[in-house]
Design an enzyme around this catalytic site. Structure first.
Site, mmCIF file in Angstrom:
data_model
loop_
_atom_site.group_PDB
_atom_site.id
_atom_site.type_symbol
_atom_site.label_atom_id
_atom_site.label_comp_id
_atom_site.label_asym_id
_atom_site.label_seq_id
_atom_site.Cartn_x
_atom_site.Cartn_y
_atom_site.Cartn_z
ATOM 1 N N GLU A 102 0.821 -1.216 0.000
ATOM 2 C CA GLU A 102 0.000 0.000 0.000
ATOM 3 C C GLU A 102 0.850 1.259 0.000
ATOM 4 O O GLU A 102 1.949 1.275 0.532
ATOM 5 C CB GLU A 102 -0.833 0.060 1.289
ATOM 6 C CG GLU A 102 -1.883 -0.995 1.375
ATOM 7 C CD GLU A 102 -2.632 -0.932 2.700
ATOM 8 O OE1 GLU A 102 -2.710 0.148 3.323
ATOM 9 O OE2 GLU A 102 -3.125 -1.984 3.115
ATOM 10 N N CYS A 123 2.969 8.280 1.790
ATOM 11 C CA CYS A 123 3.409 7.277 2.765
ATOM 12 C C CYS A 123 3.706 6.003 1.992
ATOM 13 O O CYS A 123 2.831 5.488 1.290
ATOM 14 C CB CYS A 123 2.284 7.067 3.777
ATOM 15 S SG CYS A 123 2.601 5.737 4.923
ATOM 16 N N CYS A 130 5.356 -7.729 7.745
ATOM 17 C CA CYS A 130 6.346 -7.240 8.701
ATOM 18 C C CYS A 130 6.621 -8.332 9.721
ATOM 19 O O CYS A 130 5.712 -9.035 10.149
ATOM 20 C CB CYS A 130 5.830 -5.986 9.405
ATOM 21 S SG CYS A 130 7.039 -5.284 10.552
ATOM 22 N N CYS A 134 4.041 -6.160 16.079
ATOM 23 C CA CYS A 134 3.448 -5.312 17.118
ATOM 24 C C CYS A 134 1.981 -5.731 17.264
ATOM 25 O O CYS A 134 1.305 -5.973 16.258
ATOM 26 C CB CYS A 134 3.558 -3.839 16.743
ATOM 27 S SG CYS A 134 5.264 -3.318 16.523
ATOM 28 N N CYS A 137 -1.001 -3.935 15.217
ATOM 29 C CA CYS A 137 -0.782 -3.509 13.832
ATOM 30 C C CYS A 137 -1.244 -4.561 12.817
ATOM 31 O O CYS A 137 -0.991 -5.754 12.982
ATOM 32 C CB CYS A 137 0.707 -3.221 13.641
ATOM 33 S SG CYS A 137 1.135 -2.782 11.943
ATOM 34 N N CYS A 372 -1.440 1.999 7.387
ATOM 35 C CA CYS A 372 -1.136 1.115 6.277
ATOM 36 C C CYS A 372 -1.232 -0.342 6.710
ATOM 37 O O CYS A 372 -1.000 -0.659 7.854
ATOM 38 C CB CYS A 372 0.273 1.388 5.775
ATOM 39 S SG CYS A 372 0.280 2.363 4.291
HETATM 40 N N1 SAH Z 1 7.432 -0.264 11.016
HETATM 41 C C1 SAH Z 1 7.547 1.137 11.151
HETATM 42 C C2 SAH Z 1 6.819 1.913 10.081
HETATM 43 C C3 SAH Z 1 5.493 1.413 9.659
HETATM 44 S S1 SAH Z 1 4.203 1.519 10.842
HETATM 45 C C4 SAH Z 1 7.095 1.569 12.518
HETATM 46 O O1 SAH Z 1 6.561 0.758 13.253
HETATM 47 O O2 SAH Z 1 7.351 2.724 12.847
HETATM 48 C C5 SAH Z 1 3.803 3.239 10.762
HETATM 49 C C6 SAH Z 1 3.109 3.767 12.004
HETATM 50 O O3 SAH Z 1 1.745 3.309 12.062
HETATM 51 C C7 SAH Z 1 3.774 3.316 13.286
HETATM 52 O O4 SAH Z 1 3.914 4.365 14.197
HETATM 53 C C8 SAH Z 1 2.790 2.278 13.771
HETATM 54 O O5 SAH Z 1 2.958 2.016 15.103
HETATM 55 C C9 SAH Z 1 1.477 2.910 13.380
HETATM 56 N N2 SAH Z 1 0.324 2.011 13.445
HETATM 57 C C10 SAH Z 1 0.290 0.696 13.198
HETATM 58 N N3 SAH Z 1 -0.964 0.211 13.360
HETATM 59 C C11 SAH Z 1 -1.747 1.275 13.720
HETATM 60 C C12 SAH Z 1 -3.139 1.426 14.023
HETATM 61 N N4 SAH Z 1 -3.968 0.399 13.971
HETATM 62 N N5 SAH Z 1 -3.577 2.673 14.343
HETATM 63 C C13 SAH Z 1 -2.744 3.728 14.356
HETATM 64 N N6 SAH Z 1 -1.431 3.642 14.071
HETATM 65 C C14 SAH Z 1 -0.928 2.430 13.759
HETATM 66 FE FE1 SF4 Z 2 5.856 -3.752 11.782
HETATM 67 FE FE2 SF4 Z 2 3.483 -2.682 12.256
HETATM 68 FE FE3 SF4 Z 2 5.238 -2.938 14.238
HETATM 69 FE FE4 SF4 Z 2 5.680 -1.117 12.298
HETATM 70 S S1 SF4 Z 2 3.987 -1.116 13.775
HETATM 71 S S2 SF4 Z 2 7.162 -2.615 13.179
HETATM 72 S S3 SF4 Z 2 4.806 -2.225 10.526
HETATM 73 S S4 SF4 Z 2 4.273 -4.645 13.101
#
Ligand code: SAH
Ligand code: SF4
Length: 388
Positions: A102, A123, A130, A134, A137, A372
């Site tokens: 995306e 973005c 990934c 987390c 996510c 994303c």
């Molecule tokens: N992996 C990197 C970049 C991609 S995630 C990182 O973790 O920073 C980009 C951002 O989106 C991160 O701050 C992540 O924690 C946030 N994010 C992921 N899932 C989300 C959600 N459901 N709602 C809001 N932010 C989210």
């Molecule tokens: Fe990976 Fe999502 Fe964690 Fe970013 S927030 S490191 S994309 S699992």
């Protein structure tokens, strides 16, 4: 598999062309086709002699992204006299191996940039899936599939600009003003955030190569200070980034200001606990100046209590970091919720009281602004349930 032509820097192309005994100006012509005209085939490069085009074809691939879905208003009506308004657009791309990624195009905030503005932030994704898992996510839910190649990162910018060129032509035909930009006009995207799917610093070499190309005046022309790399906290790679000549901005996905909270939602914290992460950030800060942001998703009952604001403020002050508070976007199948608006406002006020520069994302319709990974997850699940 052949290396893609959009994975090479100008210097690398010059070396290759010199080996082929081609004059240097041919490289300039090639770059203009790729990054100004944004063509999608070798045949379109009409001022390159046919034998040279054949040679390029034999030695390099030339991939483009296939637009599988797009979410957002059907026509981008930016700053039109009729009062049309830009909206966020989300693109789901299919790669040559049928993986999905995306990109999200975000128009400038008029409140920040005044009235008319053609500024856009893109973005971009850096991996398919990934590995960091987390808990909140969508990108990590189905694990990690592969790293994107440099051209697949670069091509997200070019493909969105191409799409915008087509939209603009449709608009200019429809409007009496008829003066929308063509694909040869200045770039649409002048801000890049590496916050799409994947952990950018886990694909370090490809990311840096793509950013060299996107930053170069002959390439994407996006200033390094207009490029923000977001990481969940890979301390060794943050140190490595500190030694790079380019001055990128760095965003740390903190989401918890204590090891206790971070360990609960971000497995990466067990590998690089806060102490190590903060030390790496200090090194980055030392080399690059005040270029740090903390991303802090507010998740109800997890990290949104007022007591959490205190250690967060202490960390932000120590690292001169700005804090972006982001209300959690609901992910289907995950139990987490965003806190009530008043809880969000209280958390922000607590940070401000402690003299921290902080912002809270307040937009209401967050359906397509969602982080994303969500559109891809939805479509992949749909595709799996539809018999081939
Ligand atoms: N992996 C990197 C970049 C991609 S995630 C990182 O973790 O920073 C980009 C951002 O989106 C991160 O701050 C992540 O924690 C946030 N994010 C992921 N899932 C989300 C959600 N459901 N709602 C809001 N932010 C989210
Ligand atoms: Fe990976 Fe999502 Fe964690 Fe970013 S927030 S490191 S994309 S699992």
């Amino acid at each position: 598999m052949l290396q893609d032509i959009k994975s090479l820097t100008r210097e690398e192309l010059e070396t290759q062309f010199a080996a082929w005994k081609q004059p240097k100006y041919r490289v300039a012509q090639l770059l203009e086709w790729l990054y100004v005209h944004r063509v999608t085939s070798w045949e379109a490069m009409t001022n390159l002699p046919k034998p040279l085009r054949e040679k390029l074809k034999e030695n390099f691939s030339f991939q483009t992204l296939e637009l599988l879905r797009k979410q957002g208003a059907p026509v981008l009506r930016s700053n039109t006299a009729e009062g049309g308004r830009d909206t966020t657009q989300k693109f789901l791309w299919r790669l040559h191996d049928h993986s999905l990624i995306e990109s999200v195009l975000i128009p400038a905030n008029p409140a920040l940039y005044g009235e008319a503005s053609d500024r856009h932030t893109l973005c971009v994704s850096t991996q398919v899936g990934c590995a960091y898992g987390c808990k909140f996510c969508a990108s990590g839910l189905d694990g990690w599939k592969r790293n994107l190649t440099p051209d697949e990162i670069v091509e997200q910018v070019l493909a969105v600009e191409r799409w915008h060129g087509v939209q603009s032509k449709v608009e200019s035909r429809e409007s009496s003003a008829g003066s929308r930009p063509s694909s040869l006009d200045p770039r649409l995207i002048d801000n890049l955030v590496i916050m799409g799917m994947g952990e950018p610093l886990a694909n370090y070499d490809h990311l840096l190569q793509a950013l060299r190309i996107l930053n170069a005046p002959w390439g994407g022309g996006i200033g390094a200070r207009k490029i923000t790399i977001s990481t969940s906290g890979l301390a060794p790679q943050i140190r490595r980034l500190a030694d790079e000549p380019l001055q990128f901005r760095l965003a740390i996905s903190l989401h918890g200001a204590t090891d206790e909270v971070r360990n609960k939602i971000m497995p990466v914290n067990r590998k690089y606990p806060l102490k190590e992460l903060v030390a790496a950030c200090e090194e980055y800060q030392g080399q690059k100046g005040r270029m740090l942001t903390f991303e802090y998703i507010l998740i109800a009952g997890v990290n949104d209590s007022i007591e959490q604001a205190k250690p967060l403020a202490a960390l932000a002050r120590r690292l001169f970091a700005k804090v972006n508070l982001i209300p959690y976007n609901k992910v289907e199948g995950l139990p987490w919720e965003r806190p009530a608006e008043e809880v969000q406002e209280k958390f922000l006020a607590a940070l401000e009281k402690q003299k921290v520069i902080a912002t809270l994302r307040r937009e209401k319709g967050h359906d397509i602004d969602a982080a994303c990974g969500q559109l891809r997850l939805k479509i992949e699940r749909e595709l799996k349930t539809v018999p081939a």
